[in-house]
Motif scaffolding. Structure first.
Motif, PDB file in Angstrom:
ATOM      1  N   ALA B  56     -41.882  -6.265   1.806  1.00  0.00           N
ATOM      2  CA  ALA B  56     -41.366  -7.194   0.517  1.00  0.00           C
ATOM      3  C   ALA B  56     -40.108  -5.395   0.403  1.00  0.00           C
ATOM      4  O   ALA B  56     -38.339  -5.932  -0.083  1.00  0.00           O
ATOM      5  CB  ALA B  56     -41.660  -6.733  -0.652  1.00  0.00           C
ATOM      6  N   LEU B  57     -39.723  -4.277   1.044  1.00  0.00           N
ATOM      7  CA  LEU B  57     -38.953  -3.481   0.746  1.00  0.00           C
ATOM      8  C   LEU B  57     -38.243  -2.891   2.312  1.00  0.00           C
ATOM      9  O   LEU B  57     -37.373  -2.373   2.226  1.00  0.00           O
ATOM     10  CB  LEU B  57     -39.662  -1.854  -0.105  1.00  0.00           C
ATOM     11  CG  LEU B  57     -40.223  -2.256  -0.975  1.00  0.00           C
ATOM     12  CD1 LEU B  57     -40.243  -1.401  -1.826  1.00  0.00           C
ATOM     13  CD2 LEU B  57     -39.129  -2.696  -2.175  1.00  0.00           C
ATOM     14  N   LEU B 241     -37.746  -8.613  -0.439  1.00  0.00           N
ATOM     15  CA  LEU B 241     -37.755  -8.536  -1.376  1.00  0.00           C
ATOM     16  C   LEU B 241     -37.882 -10.043  -2.397  1.00  0.00           C
ATOM     17  O   LEU B 241     -38.837 -10.557  -2.601  1.00  0.00           O
ATOM     18  CB  LEU B 241     -37.678  -7.355  -2.629  1.00  0.00           C
ATOM     19  CG  LEU B 241     -37.275  -7.454  -4.280  1.00  0.00           C
ATOM     20  CD1 LEU B 241     -39.058  -7.276  -4.259  1.00  0.00           C
ATOM     21  CD2 LEU B 241     -36.662  -6.284  -5.140  1.00  0.00           C
TER      22      LEU B 241
END
Lengths: 370, 370
Positions: B56-57, B241
């Protein structure tokens, strides 16, 4: 991640290597996940959702959220540039800022000056747009990473800097790694010296995390309305959620302290990978980088780089093809390649370089046999 | 939000109105914040951060994350289209999907067919790219919202549908409001009938929240590699994200149940605003929408619409200028305007329409006096 949609065999190979835990990753140039502030970002998210009207989930304006633009402008002023929050446009990462800047600064088919080695996704974009890549002494505009170049990790020489300022062409200044100069030197951006023709590009991808896709573009005053309109045309606005999360994070944490930690962290990794390369591949040369994520290697033989990469992945190590960074690639010249120290566990560096050395010996032997 | 960067006086006025709690918001077409699943999204965020490697990052691939593409493909298959996950590219909202599709389907200066009234940001984009807007019976390609048109809230007629299929031109199918057909009718997309030349555009902006900027583009197989390459050129990839949050949300909640709630919610609001308009401005006419966020009003007089809007904002109500939706705008024709029932508190509709009626009477009087 599926690799069935990859556009070519090398891309498929790179995806396969990235997906395999068996392959030691010295390619890719990703930031270290160890440095992602997960808890702090989660807290920022929860706080952002509590704000009245949920701006983090709603539509916003094309130029982006004001508090973040205020923060960016302030940091640029600290480096000598005269910038107001209204001069800043939040983009979907640095790449979008480069794409917008190229569209504003140049017509299709125009020549654009780039460093001898530069960021592949920018070079790809320019080629897709049919811009002609030239040396820094030519071109109707220039794209540069003056603070910390990718792949070399070095700052632009003061001679090249002076030449570019004298030429008075539009400058696309990609500042992506500027905060990751290991010595913590806050370089003076071109934006400070040539605000009327500098398109300044920044990002949170290297210093916070890339998945948020928070970048920015500062354009000359005269191009501002056009830039905001173009941003609206291409995707309305940057991610509201990511902007709110970054803003909340920056308001509640000491970003300069974070940068000091990151610089030490990446410099240590650079030293470990350098040592491994010097020891195992003594004929390869490179300058120890002043910052960034990578070593930019000069080898001592000309081999088929794609076959070298295939062999390396078969041995269990990845790297980035030198040709993708080069303005002009001559296959008869000794190969160049990029090795990243940013992402992989550094305890694997020695073994990774050993595998690389085996693949290299094979590639050199194959090249001689033909 | 600052308004100093707004490109023109009307834009500045709209921003001022949006920022003022005194102004009843019947413009803008934003989804209701009451329907944002804040807690569920916060939980999804926290869960996404716990995943190994924090995808997600981190950076991702240009086509987007696979689980989300699998979900989108499955839903389109349920509506009759033959789509695989690899046919889907995640974009930074629907607007980016439209911009990519227009770039792939048409050369600069080519004629593009659009409905008589259509989505302003798409029309603006086409005008910026110097595409010539034509009626549906002409054009080298067409841009449509066949399931639920914005601003009319109506489906494309079956006659128009048949004509377009017979013409065999590339179709950009904007499906943004398709899930918000009040009767819950799952219309058959053009993608099902003309997969070799349909660029299908979808989004989470209307049914989940726009701040996430999660949209998608399905392109004909033959254009897939080119589309992924272009997406990479313009901004590398969509927000990792937001994709992870949406994927987690969809995996853990009944999206169809959510859609049923949303349809009832917006239909009730549509009924309340309709009633207020019928009562207070009986000379204004409109069809009750089949879905979406808005009423598309036909007035009975030709006034200066910008002065009408200024007066309305001074009275304390906003609306959207009809001209921005029109392919061809004739100032001598009675004005059109768009009123949104999606965003504002419905208990303010009656008062909002009263203020609108005062401004309208003033505008009609001013027009007669000149």
């Amino acid at each position: 991640m599926s690799d069935a949609t990859a556009p070519d065999p090398i891309d498929r190979l790179i995806r396969k290597a990235a997906a395999s835990p068996r392959v030691i990753g010295l390619g890719g140039g990703l930031p270290s996940e160890k440095q992602f502030p997960r808890k702090e970002l989660a807290a920022a998210f929860v706080a952002a959702l509590k704000r009245q009207g949920s701006p983090a989930l709603q539509y916003g304006w094309p130029e982006g959220q004001e508090p973040l633009r205020v923060w960016i402008a302030r940091r640029l002023r600290e480096r000598g540039a005269t910038v107001a929050a209204d001069d800043v446009i939040i983009t979907n990462g640095a790449q979008q800022a480069i794409a917008l800047a190229a569209g504003l600064a140049l017509r299709k088919g125009a020549p654009i000056a780039v460093e001898d080695a530069s960021y592949p996704a920018a070079l790809d974009l320019f080629r897709s747009r049919r811009l002609r890549l030239t040396s820094l002494s030519e071109g109707r505009a220039a794209y540069l990473m003056p603070a910390v170049n990718n792949p070399s990790g070095m700052a632009l020489s003061s001679a090249a800097r002076a030449t570019l300022l004298a030429r008075r062409v539009p400058l696309i200044e990609d500042d992506a790694y500027a905060d990751l100069n290991f010595a913590g030197r806050e370089s003076r951006p071109f934006l400070a010296d040539a605000p009327d023709r500098t398109y300044h590009v920044g990002t949170m991808s290297k210093t916070l995390c890339p998945g948020l896709r928070v970048g920015w573009l500062v354009v000359p005053h005269s191009r501002r309305q056009r830039a905001v309109k173009t941003k609206q045309d291409v995707d309305l606005q940057a991610n509201s959620l990511a902007q709110a999360v970054v803003d909340h994070y920056l308001s509640n944490h000491d970003f300069d302290a974070r940068l000091r930690v990151l610089r030490r962290f990446y410099q240590r990794r650079a030293a470990r990978l350098s040592e491994a390369v010097h020891k195992t591949l003594p004929n390869w040369t490179f300058d120890f980088p002043a910052g960034g994520f990578c070593l930019w290697i000069q080898t001592d033989a000309a081999v088929d780089e794609k076959r070298f990469l295939e062999r390396a992945v078969a041995e269990g190590v990845s790297f980035d093809l030198g040709s993708t960074f080069l303005r002009h690639h001559d296959r008869r010249e000794p190969n160049r390649l990029r090795l990243s120290f940013s992402y992989e566990d550094p305890t694997k560096f020695t073994e990774g370089v050993r595998r690389l050395a085996r693949a290299w010996r094979w590639a050199v032997k194959s090249a001689r046999a033909r």
